[in-house]
Design a protein around this motif. Structure first.
Motif, mmCIF file in Angstrom:
data_model
loop_
_atom_site.group_PDB
_atom_site.id
_atom_site.type_symbol
_atom_site.label_atom_id
_atom_site.label_comp_id
_atom_site.label_asym_id
_atom_site.label_seq_id
_atom_site.Cartn_x
_atom_site.Cartn_y
_atom_site.Cartn_z
ATOM 1 N N ASN A 1 32.741 40.114 31.692
ATOM 2 C CA ASN A 1 33.161 38.907 30.689
ATOM 3 C C ASN A 1 34.333 39.147 30.092
ATOM 4 O O ASN A 1 34.183 37.794 29.170
ATOM 5 C CB ASN A 1 31.635 38.357 30.163
ATOM 6 N N VAL A 2 35.182 39.603 30.011
ATOM 7 C CA VAL A 2 35.873 39.499 29.612
ATOM 8 C C VAL A 2 37.752 40.298 30.440
ATOM 9 O O VAL A 2 37.072 39.806 31.876
ATOM 10 C CB VAL A 2 36.105 40.763 28.441
ATOM 11 N N GLY A 3 38.796 39.779 29.857
ATOM 12 C CA GLY A 3 39.701 40.384 30.986
ATOM 13 C C GLY A 3 39.383 39.090 31.590
ATOM 14 O O GLY A 3 40.719 38.218 32.082
ATOM 15 N N LEU A 4 39.018 40.148 33.780
ATOM 16 C CA LEU A 4 39.676 38.969 34.968
ATOM 17 C C LEU A 4 38.497 37.798 34.633
ATOM 18 O O LEU A 4 39.117 36.733 35.171
ATOM 19 C CB LEU A 4 39.382 40.382 35.942
ATOM 20 N N SER B 1 34.074 34.036 29.781
ATOM 21 C CA SER B 1 32.948 34.681 29.676
ATOM 22 C C SER B 1 31.792 34.286 30.051
ATOM 23 O O SER B 1 30.535 34.805 30.028
ATOM 24 C CB SER B 1 32.904 33.673 27.834
ATOM 25 N N THR B 2 31.563 33.282 31.526
ATOM 26 C CA THR B 2 30.680 32.816 31.884
ATOM 27 C C THR B 2 30.982 33.674 33.033
ATOM 28 O O THR B 2 29.722 33.956 33.799
ATOM 29 C CB THR B 2 30.691 31.813 32.587
ATOM 30 N N GLY B 3 31.941 35.334 32.827
ATOM 31 C CA GLY B 3 31.536 35.888 34.649
ATOM 32 C C GLY B 3 32.872 35.390 35.664
ATOM 33 O O GLY B 3 32.549 35.835 36.744
ATOM 34 N N GLU B 4 33.019 33.929 35.045
ATOM 35 C CA GLU B 4 34.261 33.523 36.686
ATOM 36 C C GLU B 4 35.588 34.458 36.640
ATOM 37 O O GLU B 4 35.979 34.377 35.800
ATOM 38 C CB GLU B 4 34.092 31.835 36.102
ATOM 39 N N VAL B 5 35.562 34.007 37.801
ATOM 40 C CA VAL B 5 37.357 35.213 38.053
ATOM 41 C C VAL B 5 38.346 34.219 37.604
ATOM 42 O O VAL B 5 37.997 33.468 38.240
ATOM 43 C CB VAL B 5 36.803 35.628 39.124
ATOM 44 N N ARG B 6 39.335 34.427 37.153
ATOM 45 C CA ARG B 6 40.249 34.336 36.757
ATOM 46 C C ARG B 6 41.251 34.496 37.726
ATOM 47 O O ARG B 6 41.998 35.150 37.668
ATOM 48 C CB ARG B 6 41.065 34.570 34.789
ATOM 49 N N SER B 7 41.073 33.977 38.954
ATOM 50 C CA SER B 7 41.440 33.093 40.100
ATOM 51 C C SER B 7 42.569 33.546 40.971
ATOM 52 O O SER B 7 43.040 33.985 41.231
ATOM 53 C CB SER B 7 40.909 32.510 41.673
ATOM 54 N N GLY B 8 43.327 32.724 39.869
ATOM 55 C CA GLY B 8 44.461 32.330 39.574
ATOM 56 C C GLY B 8 45.595 33.382 38.934
ATOM 57 O O GLY B 8 46.618 33.959 39.333
ATOM 58 N N LYS C 1 29.241 30.125 56.993
ATOM 59 C CA LYS C 1 28.401 29.092 56.622
ATOM 60 C C LYS C 1 29.173 27.805 55.676
ATOM 61 O O LYS C 1 29.878 27.372 55.009
ATOM 62 C CB LYS C 1 27.570 29.572 55.612
ATOM 63 N N LYS C 2 28.642 26.770 56.103
ATOM 64 C CA LYS C 2 29.297 25.490 55.536
ATOM 65 C C LYS C 2 28.538 25.783 54.298
ATOM 66 O O LYS C 2 27.126 25.393 53.670
ATOM 67 C CB LYS C 2 28.705 24.290 56.599
ATOM 68 N N ASN C 3 30.094 25.287 53.292
ATOM 69 C CA ASN C 3 29.051 25.126 52.376
ATOM 70 C C ASN C 3 28.868 23.730 51.315
ATOM 71 O O ASN C 3 29.969 23.018 51.728
ATOM 72 C CB ASN C 3 30.694 25.378 51.543
ATOM 73 N N THR C 4 27.834 23.359 51.282
ATOM 74 C CA THR C 4 27.258 21.912 51.097
ATOM 75 C C THR C 4 27.088 21.536 49.313
ATOM 76 O O THR C 4 27.321 20.633 49.210
ATOM 77 C CB THR C 4 26.467 21.489 51.229
ATOM 78 N N ASN C 5 27.763 22.835 48.750
ATOM 79 C CA ASN C 5 27.813 22.993 47.443
ATOM 80 C C ASN C 5 28.982 22.504 46.841
ATOM 81 O O ASN C 5 30.303 22.908 47.249
ATOM 82 C CB ASN C 5 27.110 23.797 46.352
ATOM 83 N N THR C 6 29.230 20.812 46.474
ATOM 84 C CA THR C 6 30.652 20.838 46.220
ATOM 85 C C THR C 6 31.553 21.706 44.752
ATOM 86 O O THR C 6 32.459 21.860 44.989
ATOM 87 C CB THR C 6 30.362 19.665 45.865
ATOM 88 N N ALA C 7 30.572 22.106 44.614
ATOM 89 C CA ALA C 7 31.014 23.332 43.023
ATOM 90 C C ALA C 7 31.608 24.680 43.815
ATOM 91 O O ALA C 7 30.299 25.182 44.164
ATOM 92 C CB ALA C 7 30.139 23.017 41.996
ATOM 93 N N PRO C 8 32.885 24.981 43.802
ATOM 94 C CA PRO C 8 33.687 26.262 44.134
ATOM 95 C C PRO C 8 33.036 27.009 42.769
ATOM 96 O O PRO C 8 32.175 27.047 41.600
ATOM 97 C CB PRO C 8 35.320 26.269 43.513
ATOM 98 N N PRO C 9 31.889 28.484 43.555
ATOM 99 C CA PRO C 9 31.825 29.554 42.859
ATOM 100 C C PRO C 9 32.040 29.923 41.405
ATOM 101 O O PRO C 9 32.140 30.437 40.481
ATOM 102 C CB PRO C 9 31.355 30.471 43.843
ATOM 103 N N PHE C 10 34.026 29.958 41.356
ATOM 104 C CA PHE C 10 34.988 30.428 40.464
ATOM 105 C C PHE C 10 35.562 29.359 40.638
ATOM 106 O O PHE C 10 36.133 28.420 41.297
ATOM 107 C CB PHE C 10 35.133 32.061 40.644
ATOM 108 N N GLU C 11 36.281 28.847 39.489
ATOM 109 C CA GLU C 11 37.020 28.271 38.790
ATOM 110 C C GLU C 11 38.069 28.966 39.499
ATOM 111 O O GLU C 11 38.294 30.046 39.200
ATOM 112 C CB GLU C 11 36.959 27.854 38.014
ATOM 113 N N VAL C 12 39.281 27.594 39.407
ATOM 114 C CA VAL C 12 40.758 28.731 39.890
ATOM 115 C C VAL C 12 41.825 28.353 38.319
ATOM 116 O O VAL C 12 41.119 26.667 37.494
ATOM 117 C CB VAL C 12 41.467 27.849 40.993
ATOM 118 N N ASP C 13 42.881 28.654 38.181
ATOM 119 C CA ASP C 13 43.507 29.036 36.706
ATOM 120 C C ASP C 13 44.208 27.335 36.889
ATOM 121 O O ASP C 13 44.624 27.010 38.208
ATOM 122 C CB ASP C 13 43.703 29.909 36.488
#
Length: 267
Positions: free
Chosen positions: A174-177, A180-187, A255-267
């Motif tokens: 929950n820090v660095g990469l 705090s939510t655990g989402e990847v800083r993908s950018g 699988k087709k993703n029916t959830n419009t919200a991505p699992p991780f945010e994009v920077d």
């Protein structure tokens, strides 16, 4: 493996140069360590004794022998290195590595302010004694390091003699990469990969969703760290496409993703 399955991703074999799983031992007993290696030795490449747990762990030499007998290298967490450095005990730290016959060491500055040239000097000196893993990133969630600086720090530490660099996430992921939510800083990750070879980086990814994200991005042989002992076997199934999260991925089906919200945010 216990039986044959076709169309699995090819895994590197030990001793691996990449495709690493680094497990974190936060205070296992000798019996627990024995049980751990009895089932996971083929899937663990190195064990980190988390932060400074080795200072208070009883029967430390006996536990280190369990891992050594299983052919698994061990190293002390980077926070222990920092504890010696902030007390001006670098030479004592080097003697500690010799005392316990350590072949790896981690150099980090996640909890202290350390001039980077000095950090690289420590890496160079220790690389004459052991194989060095250097960690980049802060344990302070409020300290945001821009991508260009991550790249610069990683490259300089590799040039100084680090065998691999570790992307900081702490044991909670929950820090660095990560946010705090655990989402990847993908950018951030994507930008690092434009300059630093993926096989030179160990990504700390203690959470399953983080492991899945990196495996889908970089394949079955991405280096992953801070894996809890009980999560080593589950992680190996994710690497092989034998858990629901990656079940179709390595078969070229998604699988087709029916959830419009991505699992991780994009920077």
């Amino acid at each position: 493996m216990n039986y044959n399955l076709n169309n699995l991703p090819e895994r590197t074999s030990k001793p691996r140069q990449y495709g690493f799983t680094m497990a974190m031992d936060k205070g296992l007993s000798i019996r627990q360590a024995e049980d751990f290696v009895s089932i996971c030795a083929d899937h663990v490449d190195i064990v980190k004794l988390g932060w400074a747990t080795s200072f208070v762990t009883p029967n430390l030499k006996d536990k280190l022998k369990v891992y050594k007998d299983a052919g698994i290298p061990v190293y002390f967490g980077g926070t222990l290195f920092e504890a010696f450095i902030i007390r001006d005990q670098f030479d004592d730290y080097r003697r500690l590595l010799d005392k316990f016959d350590m072949s790896f060491a981690e150099v980090s500055d996640g909890s202290i302010d350390l001039d980077h040239d000095k950090k690289c000097d420590y890496i160079t000196k220790l690389s004459e004694q052991v194989t060095v893993l250097s960690e980049v990133g802060s344990k302070d969630a409020d300290k945001i390091i821009p991508p260009y600086l991550w790249i610069d720090l990683m490259q300089k530490e590799l040039d100084a003699g680090a065998w691999k660099v570790i992307g900081e996430a702490r044991e909670g992921g929950n820090v660095g990469l990560f946010r705090s939510t655990g989402e990847v800083r993908s950018g951030l990750v994507q930008e690092i990969l434009t300059k630093i070879p993926f096989e030179k980086i160990i990504w700390e990814a203690p959470q399953k969703a983080q492991q899945v994200w990196f495996i889908k991005l970089l394949g079955a042989n991405v280096n992953l760290g801070n894996i809890a002992p009980e999560e080593v076997i589950p992680l190996e199934t994710i690497r092989l496409g034998l858990r629901g999260d990656t079940f179709l991925h390595f078969l070229g089906i998604e699988k087709k993703n029916t959830n419009t919200a991505p699992p991780f945010e994009v920077d």
